[in-house]
Structure formats: structure tokens, C-alpha cells
Design a protein around this motif. Structure first.
Motif, PDB file in Angstrom:
ATOM      1  N   THR A 196       0.879  -1.257   0.036  1.00  0.00           N
ATOM      2  CA  THR A 196       0.006  -0.092  -0.101  1.00  0.00           C
ATOM      3  C   THR A 196       0.924   1.314  -0.004  1.00  0.00           C
ATOM      4  O   THR A 196       2.169   0.991   0.213  1.00  0.00           O
ATOM      5  CB  THR A 196      -0.794  -0.006   1.172  1.00  0.00           C
ATOM      6  OG1 THR A 196      -0.095   0.084   2.553  1.00  0.00           O
ATOM      7  CG2 THR A 196      -1.881  -1.246   1.435  1.00  0.00           C
ATOM      8  N   ALA A 197       0.338   2.508   0.053  1.00  0.00           N
ATOM      9  CA  ALA A 197       1.102   3.663  -0.248  1.00  0.00           C
ATOM     10  C   ALA A 197       1.881   3.992   1.246  1.00  0.00           C
ATOM     11  O   ALA A 197       2.745   4.767   1.080  1.00  0.00           O
ATOM     12  CB  ALA A 197       0.066   4.984  -0.468  1.00  0.00           C
ATOM     13  N   SER A 198       1.440   3.295   2.348  1.00  0.00           N
ATOM     14  CA  SER A 198       2.190   3.459   3.603  1.00  0.00           C
ATOM     15  C   SER A 198       3.178   2.131   3.812  1.00  0.00           C
ATOM     16  O   SER A 198       3.727   2.297   4.975  1.00  0.00           O
ATOM     17  CB  SER A 198       1.154   3.354   4.680  1.00  0.00           C
ATOM     18  OG  SER A 198       0.205   2.099   4.683  1.00  0.00           O
ATOM     19  N   SER A 199       3.368   1.246   2.918  1.00  0.00           N
ATOM     20  CA  SER A 199       4.160   0.121   3.045  1.00  0.00           C
ATOM     21  C   SER A 199       5.634   0.456   3.228  1.00  0.00           C
ATOM     22  O   SER A 199       6.129   1.584   2.729  1.00  0.00           O
ATOM     23  CB  SER A 199       4.093  -0.919   2.081  1.00  0.00           C
ATOM     24  OG  SER A 199       2.807  -1.554   2.230  1.00  0.00           O
ATOM     25  N   ASN A 200       6.636  -0.287   3.704  1.00  0.00           N
ATOM     26  CA  ASN A 200       7.910  -0.505   3.715  1.00  0.00           C
ATOM     27  C   ASN A 200       8.369  -1.317   2.667  1.00  0.00           C
ATOM     28  O   ASN A 200       8.018  -2.539   2.820  1.00  0.00           O
ATOM     29  CB  ASN A 200       8.731  -0.306   4.947  1.00  0.00           C
ATOM     30  CG  ASN A 200      10.069  -0.571   4.991  1.00  0.00           C
ATOM     31  OD1 ASN A 200      10.940  -1.464   4.607  1.00  0.00           O
ATOM     32  ND2 ASN A 200      10.676   0.709   5.439  1.00  0.00           N
ATOM     33  N   VAL A 201       9.035  -1.141   1.663  1.00  0.00           N
ATOM     34  CA  VAL A 201       9.318  -1.979   0.747  1.00  0.00           C
ATOM     35  C   VAL A 201      10.967  -2.112   0.446  1.00  0.00           C
ATOM     36  O   VAL A 201      11.668  -1.260   0.747  1.00  0.00           O
ATOM     37  CB  VAL A 201       8.753  -1.549  -0.612  1.00  0.00           C
ATOM     38  CG1 VAL A 201       6.967  -1.687  -0.540  1.00  0.00           C
ATOM     39  CG2 VAL A 201       9.038  -0.055  -1.192  1.00  0.00           C
ATOM     40  N   THR A 202      11.364  -3.125  -0.202  1.00  0.00           N
ATOM     41  CA  THR A 202      12.729  -3.089  -0.874  1.00  0.00           C
ATOM     42  C   THR A 202      12.661  -3.177  -2.388  1.00  0.00           C
ATOM     43  O   THR A 202      11.855  -3.938  -3.051  1.00  0.00           O
ATOM     44  CB  THR A 202      13.436  -4.443  -0.457  1.00  0.00           C
ATOM     45  OG1 THR A 202      13.487  -4.591   1.010  1.00  0.00           O
ATOM     46  CG2 THR A 202      14.834  -4.688  -0.855  1.00  0.00           C
ATOM     47  N   VAL A 203      13.104  -2.267  -3.071  1.00  0.00           N
ATOM     48  CA  VAL A 203      13.072  -2.084  -4.604  1.00  0.00           C
ATOM     49  C   VAL A 203      14.497  -1.753  -5.246  1.00  0.00           C
ATOM     50  O   VAL A 203      15.311  -1.275  -4.658  1.00  0.00           O
ATOM     51  CB  VAL A 203      12.197  -1.019  -4.823  1.00  0.00           C
ATOM     52  CG1 VAL A 203      12.094  -0.784  -6.414  1.00  0.00           C
ATOM     53  CG2 VAL A 203      10.972  -1.139  -4.176  1.00  0.00           C
ATOM     54  N   ALA A 204      14.582  -2.551  -6.326  1.00  0.00           N
ATOM     55  CA  ALA A 204      15.980  -2.401  -7.068  1.00  0.00           C
ATOM     56  C   ALA A 204      15.312  -1.636  -8.204  1.00  0.00           C
ATOM     57  O   ALA A 204      14.236  -1.548  -8.586  1.00  0.00           O
ATOM     58  CB  ALA A 204      16.381  -3.753  -7.500  1.00  0.00           C
ATOM     59  N   TYR A 205      16.268  -0.446  -8.533  1.00  0.00           N
ATOM     60  CA  TYR A 205      15.834   0.297  -9.571  1.00  0.00           C
ATOM     61  C   TYR A 205      16.759   1.036 -10.509  1.00  0.00           C
ATOM     62  O   TYR A 205      17.911   1.142  -9.856  1.00  0.00           O
ATOM     63  CB  TYR A 205      15.125   1.510  -9.113  1.00  0.00           C
ATOM     64  CG  TYR A 205      15.975   2.413  -8.208  1.00  0.00           C
ATOM     65  CD1 TYR A 205      16.388   3.577  -8.638  1.00  0.00           C
ATOM     66  CD2 TYR A 205      16.028   2.183  -6.548  1.00  0.00           C
ATOM     67  CE1 TYR A 205      17.225   4.313  -7.922  1.00  0.00           C
ATOM     68  CE2 TYR A 205      16.963   2.926  -5.845  1.00  0.00           C
ATOM     69  CZ  TYR A 205      17.512   4.218  -6.668  1.00  0.00           C
ATOM     70  OH  TYR A 205      18.296   4.806  -5.895  1.00  0.00           O
TER      71      TYR A 205
END
Length: 283
Positions: A196-205
Motif C-alpha cells: 500500500t502507499a504506507s508500506s515499507n518496501v525493498t526495491v531495485a531500480y
């Protein structure tokens, strides 16, 4: 569409001596009158020495010398030599940042209007040459005023939309647009948890501009962050993917760093991100 020498025009004519400027004014006046007569133009002269021809006055918003505009043009010398030209989609610019002849001349038109500007040297580059433009030259422009904007944010919103849709078409992308103006491409939706818009995420970019010049990237194992603490385009865009998902976010400047920019990112820049949502982190 492109930015050109007029976007960064410096008033070099200001360094002319009084005699040189007077000579150019007299010579330019003769050259313009001769051109007008030879080409049978219905030209009007302003108090500054600018001549302009209105083929179509236009029916939309009226420009003024302080406007933000999109205009297309062809610029040439009195002998017909073309020194610069936009495409039909025009250029986006602030009239206070172009040569005075343009700032004044465009203000004689409304949106949709077209005509000619015949600009003497003292309203252009004076006694200094600029690229293929010799010192003291009269400049002639065929112009069309495409759009007038209320402010720079409105200009960038239109410019970014054009850049993104052009990029999508040129790269044959299957992109979706949201109400905010964000575009996203889902290459792999993913099969895990959806943030969701309030999540903590791990992203490669990888982040790059519309010309494919890279400005930032992560390592392949990504970085972790709260989606409420990043640019709006990421806060909105990442939740379109599930864990394992991959794709692109095409982000207009009002959902990124606005008209001011930051670091290597200039004001008004469209940003593109290749993203891989590795993980939605649990509390």
C-alpha cells in the motif's frame, strides 16, 4: 520539440557601443523595410523597432512578455539562410529568458495565432555573433503560438505529458495513465504481497531521463524505504506491483521534484524508473 539557443539567450547586445548600436539600428531598419517591400508583407512596427506580421491573430489566451508559452518557429536571415527551427510541436519557454524581440513579438498573438517577427539586432544579439548568426543581423521568424500557460508548473505539466507520451510511442510501451498524470508499465505483475502507499518496501531500480541518461540506480538487491517518504510518483506507482513484479514508472515533474529539481535532476524533469519490487517488508 526541443530547447534551443533562444531558451538560454543572453542579452549580448548590451555590450554594444552607442555608435555601433546606432549604426545597426539604421542598417537594420533599411534591411527590414526592403524585406517587407520585396515580400509584400503587411507589417506593423512597434516603438522598439520590432516589425511583426499577423497572419492569424489566434482566439485563445493572449500572451504577454512575461508569459510561459509553447511556440513553433523557423528562424532565418534576410537572405533566407535558416539558422534554427523547431518541429511542429514547438518549444516550451519562459519569454523572460529569450531574446527581447521574441518576448515582445509573441505578445502580439493569442493561442493559435501565427505570423512573422522581423527582429533588428538591438532586440537580438547586437554586435555579437551567435553560432551561425553574424553580428548585427536582422532575424526573421515564422512563428505559431501553440499554447499560453498561467505559470511554470502548468508549462511543465504540458511538457511532461508530451515527453512521456512521445517516449511511450517511440518505445512501443504498453503504459497505463492514472488520474494524477503518472504512467506505469507492468512487465511482470509479481505473485507475492501487494504493498500500500504506507508500506515499507525493498526495491531495485534504475532512474533515467527521457533521453535515457541515467541519474541514479540501486544495487541488484535493492534498497528499503517507506513509501510515504519518497516522491509522490513512487508512493503511487509502487503499489501497482506485487512482490517479484517488474516494470517502469514514467513520472511527470509535479509528482517528483517539481520546477526546482534537486541535485543532478533539473527543474521540470520527467523521470523514468525501471523497478523491481523485491519485497514488501512486514512490521
Amino acid at each position: 520539440m526541443k530547447y534551443t539557443l533562444f531558451i538560454l539567450a543572453i542579452c549580448l547586445f548590451a555590450s554594444c557601443s552607442k555608435n555601433e548600436e546606432t549604426n545597426y539600428i539604421e542598417e537594420n531598419e533599411k534591411d527590414i523595410i526592403e524585406y517587407v517591400q520585396t515580400h509584400k508583407l503587411d507589417a506593423k512596427k512597434s516603438s522598439t523597432g520590432l516589425y511583426y506580421v499577423i497572419d492569424e491573430a489566434g482566439t485563445g489566451k493572449e500572451a504577454n512578455p512575461d508569459s510561459y508559452v509553447n511556440a513553433s518557429y523557423k528562424g532565418y536571415l534576410t537572405n533566407g539562410d535558416v539558422f534554427d527551427e523547431s518541429d511542429s510541436n514547438g518549444i516550451y519557454t519562459y519569454l523572460q529568458q529569450v531574446i527581447p524581440g521574441w518576448a515582445e513579438g509573441i505578445s502580439h498573438f493569442k493561442e493559435g495565432g501565427s505570423g512573422k517577427l522581423l527582429i533588428p539586432a538591438h532586440l537580438a544579439y547586437g554586435n555579437s555573433s551567435n553560432g551561425s548568426i553574424p553580428a548585427g543581423s536582422v532575424l526573421i521568424f515564422d512563428i505559431k503560438l501553440i499554447e499560453v500557460f498561467d505559470d511554470i508548473d502548468s508549462l511543465y505539466e504540458s511538457k511532461n505529458e508530451y515527453e512521456i507520451t512521445t517516449y511511450i510511442a517511440e518505445n512501443d510501451l504498453n503504459a497505463q495513465k492514472t488520474e494524477s498524470g503518472l504512467y506505469y508499465v507492468i512487465e511482470e505483475e509479481g505473485t507475492g504481497t501487494q504493498p500500500t502507499a504506507s508500506s515499507n518496501v525493498t526495491v531495485a531500480y534504475k532512474g533515467y531521463f527521457i533521453n535515457d541518461s541515467e541519474f541514479d540506480s540501486s544495487k541488484s538487491d535493492g534498497i528499503s524505504f517507506d513509501l510515504q517518504k519518497v516522491i509522490k510518483g513512487w508512493t503511487e506507482g509502487i503499489p501497482y506491483f506485487k512482490e517479484g513484479g517488474k516494470g517502469k514508472l514514467l513520472i511527470p515533474s509535479h509528482l517528483a521534484y517539481g520546477s526546482r529539481g534537486t541535485g543532478p535532476i533539473p527543474g521540470g524533469a520527467t523521470l523514468i524508473f525501471d523497478i523491481h519490487l523485491i519485497k514488501v517488508n512486514q512490521d
